[in-house]
Design a protein around this motif. Sequence first.
Motif, PDB file in Angstrom:
ATOM      1  N   THR A   6       8.774   6.877 -33.564  1.00  0.00           N
ATOM      2  CA  THR A   6       9.084   5.796 -34.532  1.00  0.00           C
ATOM      3  C   THR A   6       9.710   4.577 -33.941  1.00  0.00           C
ATOM      4  OG1 THR A   6       9.185   7.189 -36.393  1.00  0.00           O
ATOM      5  CG2 THR A   6      10.071   4.887 -36.601  1.00  0.00           C
ATOM      6  N   VAL A   7      10.857   4.821 -32.996  1.00  0.00           N
ATOM      7  CA  VAL A   7      11.752   3.654 -32.250  1.00  0.00           C
ATOM      8  C   VAL A   7      10.697   3.044 -31.209  1.00  0.00           C
ATOM      9  CG1 VAL A   7      13.503   3.223 -30.855  1.00  0.00           C
ATOM     10  CG2 VAL A   7      13.765   4.886 -32.616  1.00  0.00           C
ATOM     11  N   ILE A   8       9.884   3.789 -30.558  1.00  0.00           N
ATOM     12  CA  ILE A   8       8.947   3.212 -29.682  1.00  0.00           C
ATOM     13  C   ILE A   8       8.041   2.250 -30.197  1.00  0.00           C
ATOM     14  CG2 ILE A   8       7.169   3.712 -27.864  1.00  0.00           C
ATOM     15  CD1 ILE A   8       8.787   6.248 -27.126  1.00  0.00           C
ATOM     16  N   LEU A   9       7.338   2.836 -31.383  1.00  0.00           N
ATOM     17  CA  LEU A   9       6.357   2.113 -32.232  1.00  0.00           C
ATOM     18  C   LEU A   9       7.092   0.656 -32.644  1.00  0.00           C
ATOM     19  CD1 LEU A   9       4.554   4.504 -33.958  1.00  0.00           C
ATOM     20  CD2 LEU A   9       3.864   3.599 -31.724  1.00  0.00           C
ATOM     21  N   ALA A  10       8.246   1.066 -32.977  1.00  0.00           N
ATOM     22  CA  ALA A  10       8.973  -0.422 -33.565  1.00  0.00           C
ATOM     23  C   ALA A  10       9.290  -1.465 -32.394  1.00  0.00           C
ATOM     24  CB  ALA A  10      10.270  -0.059 -33.921  1.00  0.00           C
ATOM     25  N   GLY A  11       9.293  -0.762 -31.313  1.00  0.00           N
ATOM     26  CA  GLY A  11       9.846  -1.719 -30.101  1.00  0.00           C
ATOM     27  C   GLY A  11       8.588  -2.373 -29.590  1.00  0.00           C
ATOM     28  N   LEU A  12       7.382  -1.636 -29.733  1.00  0.00           N
ATOM     29  CA  LEU A  12       6.101  -2.346 -29.267  1.00  0.00           C
ATOM     30  C   LEU A  12       5.697  -3.529 -30.183  1.00  0.00           C
ATOM     31  CD1 LEU A  12       4.111   0.733 -28.805  1.00  0.00           C
ATOM     32  CD2 LEU A  12       4.657  -0.868 -27.078  1.00  0.00           C
ATOM     33  N   THR A  13       6.128  -3.300 -31.505  1.00  0.00           N
ATOM     34  CA  THR A  13       5.770  -4.453 -32.586  1.00  0.00           C
ATOM     35  C   THR A  13       6.998  -5.576 -32.356  1.00  0.00           C
ATOM     36  OG1 THR A  13       7.445  -3.537 -34.165  1.00  0.00           O
ATOM     37  CG2 THR A  13       5.119  -2.773 -34.259  1.00  0.00           C
ATOM     38  N   MET A  14       7.929  -5.507 -31.336  1.00  0.00           N
ATOM     39  CA  MET A  14       8.853  -6.576 -31.228  1.00  0.00           C
ATOM     40  C   MET A  14       8.472  -7.387 -30.145  1.00  0.00           C
ATOM     41  SD  MET A  14      12.398  -4.336 -31.350  1.00  0.00           S
ATOM     42  CE  MET A  14      13.535  -5.786 -30.954  1.00  0.00           C
ATOM     43  N   VAL A  15       7.535  -7.011 -29.289  1.00  0.00           N
ATOM     44  CA  VAL A  15       6.912  -7.685 -28.322  1.00  0.00           C
ATOM     45  C   VAL A  15       6.567  -9.112 -28.501  1.00  0.00           C
ATOM     46  CG1 VAL A  15       5.312  -7.774 -26.226  1.00  0.00           C
ATOM     47  CG2 VAL A  15       6.454  -5.609 -26.755  1.00  0.00           C
ATOM     48  N   GLY A  16       5.702  -9.152 -29.594  1.00  0.00           N
ATOM     49  CA  GLY A  16       5.131 -10.353 -30.153  1.00  0.00           C
ATOM     50  C   GLY A  16       5.844 -11.502 -30.683  1.00  0.00           C
ATOM     51  N   PRO A  17       6.830 -10.869 -31.645  1.00  0.00           N
ATOM     52  CA  PRO A  17       7.726 -11.752 -32.031  1.00  0.00           C
ATOM     53  C   PRO A  17       8.787 -12.394 -31.218  1.00  0.00           C
ATOM     54  CG  PRO A  17       7.726  -9.737 -33.451  1.00  0.00           C
ATOM     55  CD  PRO A  17       6.722  -9.741 -32.343  1.00  0.00           C
ATOM     56  N   LEU A  18       9.422 -11.486 -30.173  1.00  0.00           N
ATOM     57  CA  LEU A  18      10.185 -11.779 -29.216  1.00  0.00           C
ATOM     58  C   LEU A  18       9.551 -13.077 -28.341  1.00  0.00           C
ATOM     59  CD1 LEU A  18      11.887  -8.781 -27.732  1.00  0.00           C
ATOM     60  CD2 LEU A  18      12.877 -10.293 -28.828  1.00  0.00           C
ATOM     61  N   ALA A  19       8.325 -12.843 -27.931  1.00  0.00           N
ATOM     62  CA  ALA A  19       7.610 -13.894 -27.116  1.00  0.00           C
ATOM     63  C   ALA A  19       7.496 -15.244 -27.962  1.00  0.00           C
ATOM     64  CB  ALA A  19       6.049 -13.526 -26.655  1.00  0.00           C
TER      65      ALA A  19
END
Length: 392
Positions: A6-19
């Motif tokens: 769950t944490v890894i998947l959440a981290g993946l969804t952060m990639v776009g917003p960070l960019a």
Amino acid sequence: MNKLTTVILAGLTMVGPLAIDTYLPSFHAIGQDFNVSQVLVQQTLSVFLFAFAFMMLFYGTLSDSIGRRPVILWSLAVYTAASFGAAFAPSFGWLLVCRAVQGLAAGGGSVVSRAIVRDRASGSEAQRVLAYIMMVFGLAPAIAPVLGGWLHVAFGWRSVFLFLGGFGLLMFVVCYRALPESLPRTARHPFHPATIVKNYWMVLSHPRFLLLALAMGIAFGGFGLYIGSAANFVMNILHLPETSFGWMFIPMISGMTIGSALAARFAARFAPLKMILAGQLIMAIAAVLNVAYNYFFAAAVPWAVLPLALYAFGVALATPAMTILALDIFPENRGLASSLQSFVQMLVFAVVSGVVAPMLFESAFKLACGVLTVLMLSVVFWHLGKPRGIAR
């Protein structure tokens, strides 16, 4: 589904917003460095968002055919390379190209993560996991502009893209070592163009799916107006420095985080339609308060940002249930459905932030009216597309 996944998947969804958000405080410096106007600098955001939305059309289909894990790893590798390329861009044209490549690669994790959730969970459990992912994901837009502002002040705007490249590399290593494949070979679809076109048409021609996807995408468009206007809103309307983007983003994302936590807590207790209705009512209250405040008063913190926090709370409360209802229309093609759902959401976000926001970002009142307008459109699409005959 275990907590690490769950944490890894959440981290993946952060990639776009960070960019999207980390480099917003650097808009003026990028324009000065390359001697271009702020309208041109705005295109580094628009190009990213349109590329982001376009590639989302294909990630789900690819993951349905070759598996979830290869798509995630390849997209992270390309994203990392493009981020480092932007950090060392010798010209504005080079930066624009790197932003486009970043956009093409940044959506792999966010699209495929939704499909992974539905591979491994169903019903209220899937809704709860998606809510937790949104809660972690919500930290990115809150942290990003604040961190970006301090990086910009301390080391210059190029350090922001070095940070994005480092985060992409970290996620690649974590996914390579700890994220297992969730789609067995026996469940994969052959990669035949005719079959793929047929499946795309099946999803795109489904009125209820499109209406639900538009309802979600347009509701998020309220964020797009403020994110696309962030530099102007914070520095010209609120008259705050580059290090003060937290005044806009922290309340907004706090609302989303709290809403996601409650959505996860209540997933098994309340029917999806009740969660969605509650979220829409809260968004409506927030949008009306925002318009009223900006009509009678000059925008100032904290009052100018509190309605954004309430709006974000409502979005987070409604989104997990709406996502599950849309994906469950196509249980055999969840990757493709997730792709198209994400594509619609990001296309709306790109149009709103890249085209509509520049028309409104000189006025806090106009921005508030824009949020109310997109919410009304979202509610109309939801009521046209909402499922009949399920528990309320």
